[in-house]
Design an enzyme around this catalytic site. Structure first.
Site: not given
Ligand code: MIC
Ligand code: SF4
Length: 644
Positions: A64-65, A119, A379, A535, A537
């Site tokens: 999905d990313h 995530d 975010r 995140s 990550r």
């Molecule tokens: C995000 O919302 O920052 C992400 C991208 O979903 C991350 C995961 C990632 O960095 O791959 C998260 O929330 O953990």
């Molecule tokens: Fe995707 Fe993270 Fe955004 Fe949710 S917050 S839509 S998991 S990138």
């Protein structure tokens, strides 16, 4: 004494330690989820553990990313994840099927179960009464292999909801109000448990919006009870058998108490650049906008989309505004297509995006220079949209849609009467985009497909006797993992290639960091409070590891990032006296002598600043198990050592 819902589920899953607040506990994990941006690493780590089949009740991998396939990298990663899943017993949700948290809630989440996901918005599952926690990829790999997941036994905050939301005031406003009161650090070490009469007035998707964005509080997770509304939702998803009623005992004791009268809430927005910088629409005033993005795991449910379609019906998006809409899942998108709501959106001029994270992770739709963007996401960190000087406001879908029409920040209550929006009795169910794994006997027939961009993860070394290293970077408070390891369309394709992605480490704060760290060979990073928020990550730990970072000294850490540092074998230290932060400068020569002995003899670790000729104390607040991991050089080395 009665138990909170959190305590009930955690104690039913306890496999290590005691339920003493603040102490480490190990819990059995029933379900896991991964997404593609963290998934490649998680599955490489799972492979390295040598466990043939997952031992969880259900593990699902979502794509999905990284769905903008601007080169071979992302497609190779998808193929790799799909093949690993097929072999090792994991369900594979193909690209197009939707955002992990939305789909997991619809199709797989079960009240009372534990879920960890690579995530940070995994707590979405708390909307149906799960203990759902965001974790690093390595923790998810261990849980898939049957290992326990370790957390600090949380304090539990009771959020008592009373009253009922006024028309056009949304679940998003509830969580924004909580963020306003508690801040992005307010949830650290805590589970936020919602109860009270007001709960009954909120549907499952609304509850999920609230638990999803609870991640921004830094909380371990958030949870709602599982009640008749949950049952109705699961029934409409054809999963009534997954329902169990769950709630806290009446005499449960909580550590903190917050009351929110839903009737008193007004439309809110989180202003740039932090989810807790919350103001009412009235306070912000008539703000001219350039862009509106509706979607993300926070606000992309069918209910949200139906409200948006209702607002857009028969109108046209303001000429100065670009409106994009990404329905959260194939189920949502298809239902919108079938009931005509999609056509309403298209007619109004919305740019329909695929069911994926998209703009939320900087995968397209970056705003114009200094552009003001209203987003229904969770975010709004600086630069995350892909435009460095973009100004992102986080708002409800109702507010976003109303503003897309007027061209300025608009209170949705100006829309007049609100019709009743109801969830359908039956959702459109078709799991044809979820690929089941092969039977265990056939697993040898599956070849794991690796592309040239997939590189092994860096392996850390056992802890050395002394750490003698320079300070390669000094950063301030609230550094996010988006600062440490930025995302976006250009960098995300490198998620399975640590040597390459490391070139972008901290580039938003200091473009010279990569080269300086490499030149230093070994180094230490110094940070302020809430370091590593955001995140999950683990790249934010693996890239520094690759660049030779041996320790990070801060005023405080965010939960998942601190665990990721330990998993990577990097020492996470906090200043005993915060004022010592001011005594270190970049390039100072630091020395931590006899580290192992120091760790063994207590939590205080003495650091010498050779350049300034001063000593200061730091604290290593980790469990005995994590200390073993640090000696071994990270979770993978530790797991291998334990297996011998
Ligand atoms: C995000 O919302 O920052 C992400 C991208 O979903 C991350 C995961 C990632 O960095 O791959 C998260 O929330 O953990
Ligand atoms: Fe995707 Fe993270 Fe955004 Fe949710 S917050 S839509 S998991 S990138």
């Amino acid at each position: 004494m009665g138990k909170t819902l959190t305590e009930k589920i955690l104690s039913a899953h306890l496999v290590d330690g005691e339920m003493i607040k603040g102490k480490e506990i190990g819990i059995k994990i029933d379900q896991t989820l991964t997404q593609d941006a963290t998934g490649t690493m998680a599955y490489l780590e799972f492979e390295a553990m040598g466990v043939p089949r997952v031992k969880t009740e259900k593990s699902v991998a979502y794509i999905d990313h990284n769905t903008l396939q601007n080169g071979f990298e992302n497609a190779d990663d998808h193929r790799f994840i799909g093949s690993v899943c097929k072999k090792h017993g994991i369900y594979f949700s193909r690209p197009g099927n939707g955002i992990c948290h939305q789909v997991h809630l619809e199709r797989f989440g079960i009240p009372g179960k534990t879920l960890i996901g690579s995530d940070s918005h995994t707590p979405t599952g708390g909307g149906i009464g799960m203990i759902a926690i965001g974790a690093g990829g390595m923790d998810v790999a261990v849980a898939m292999g049957g290992g326990a997941y370790y957390i600090t036994c949380p304090r539990v905050v009771k959020v008592e909801l009373t009253g009922k939301l006024s028309p056009w005031v949304a679940a998003k406003d509830v969580i924004l109000e909580v963020l306003k009161r508690l801040s992005v650090k307010g949830g650290v070490g805590k589970v936020i448990e919602y109860c009270g009469e007001g709960v009954k007035t909120l549907s499952v998707p609304e509850r999920a919006t609230i638990t999803n964005m609870g991640a921004e509080l830094g909380a371990t997770t958030s949870i709602f009870p599982s009640d008749e509304i949950t049952k109705q939702f699961l029934k409409a998803q054809g999963r009534e058998e997954d329902y169990t009623p769950l709630s806290a005992d009446i005499d449960a004791e909580y550590d903190e108490f917050v009351e929110i009268n839903l009737s008193e809430l007004v439309p809110l927005a989180a202003c740039p650049h932090s989810p807790d910088n919350v103001k009412s629409v009235a306070e912000i005033g008539k703000l001219k906008i350039d862009q509106v993005c509706i979607g993300s795991c926070t606000n992309s449910s069918l209910l949200d989309m139906l409200k948006v379609a209702h607002i857009l019906k028969g109108k046209t998006v303001h000429p100065d505004v670009s409106l994009s809409i990404a329905p959260g899942s194939k189920q949502v998108l298809n239902m919108l297509a079938k009931n005509g709501a999609l056509s309403i959106m298209i007619d109004a001029g919305a740019r329909i995006l695929e069911s994926a994270c998209g703009p939320c992770i900087g995968m397209g739709q970056s705003p114009n220079s200094k552009g003001i963007s209203l987003r229904t996401f969770n975010r709004n960190f600086e630069g995350r949209s892909g435009t460095k000087d973009g100004q992102v406001y986080l708002v409800s879908p109702e507010l976003a849609a109303a503003s897309a029409l007027t061209g300025y920040l608009t209170d949705p209550r100006e829309l007049g009467d609100m019709p009743e929006f109801k969830l359908p009795d039956y959702f459109d169910i078709n799991d044809n985009m979820v690929v089941a794994p092969v039977e265990e006997e056939k697993m040898d027939s599956v070849e794991v497909l690796r592309g040239p961009n997939i590189k092994p993860f860096p392996v850390s070394e056992p802890l050395a006797k002394d750490i003698s290293a320079k300070c390669s970077l000094k950063v301030e408070d609230n550094i996010t993992t988006d600062h440490i390891m930025p995302a976006g369309a250009k960098i995300l394709p490198l998620r399975s290639n640590i040597p390459e992605i490391s070139k972008h480490c901290f580039a938003v704060c200091d473009e010279g960091f990569y080269k300086r760290a490499l030149d230093m060979g070994k180094s230490i990073i110094v940070g302020g409070s809430n370091y590593g928020q955001g995140s999950s990550r683990e790249h934010a730990a693996l890239a520094p590891l690759y660049l030779g970072v041996r320790a990070v000294i801060t005023k405080s850490f965010a939960r998942i990032h601190m665990a990721n540092l330990v998993n990577a074998g990097i020492l996470p230290l906090t200043f005993e006296n915060e004022s010592d932060y001011d005594m270190i400068s970049q390039d100072d020569e630091l020395l931590i002598e006899n580290v192992i002995e120091q760790i063994k003899s207590g939590d205080i670790i003495k650091v010498k600043n050779i350049t300034k000729n001063i000593d200061f104390n730091t604290v290593l607040s980790v469990s005995a198990r994590q200390k073993e991991m640090i000696y071994a050089g990270g979770l993978l080395n530790y797991t291998k050592k334990m297996a011998k």
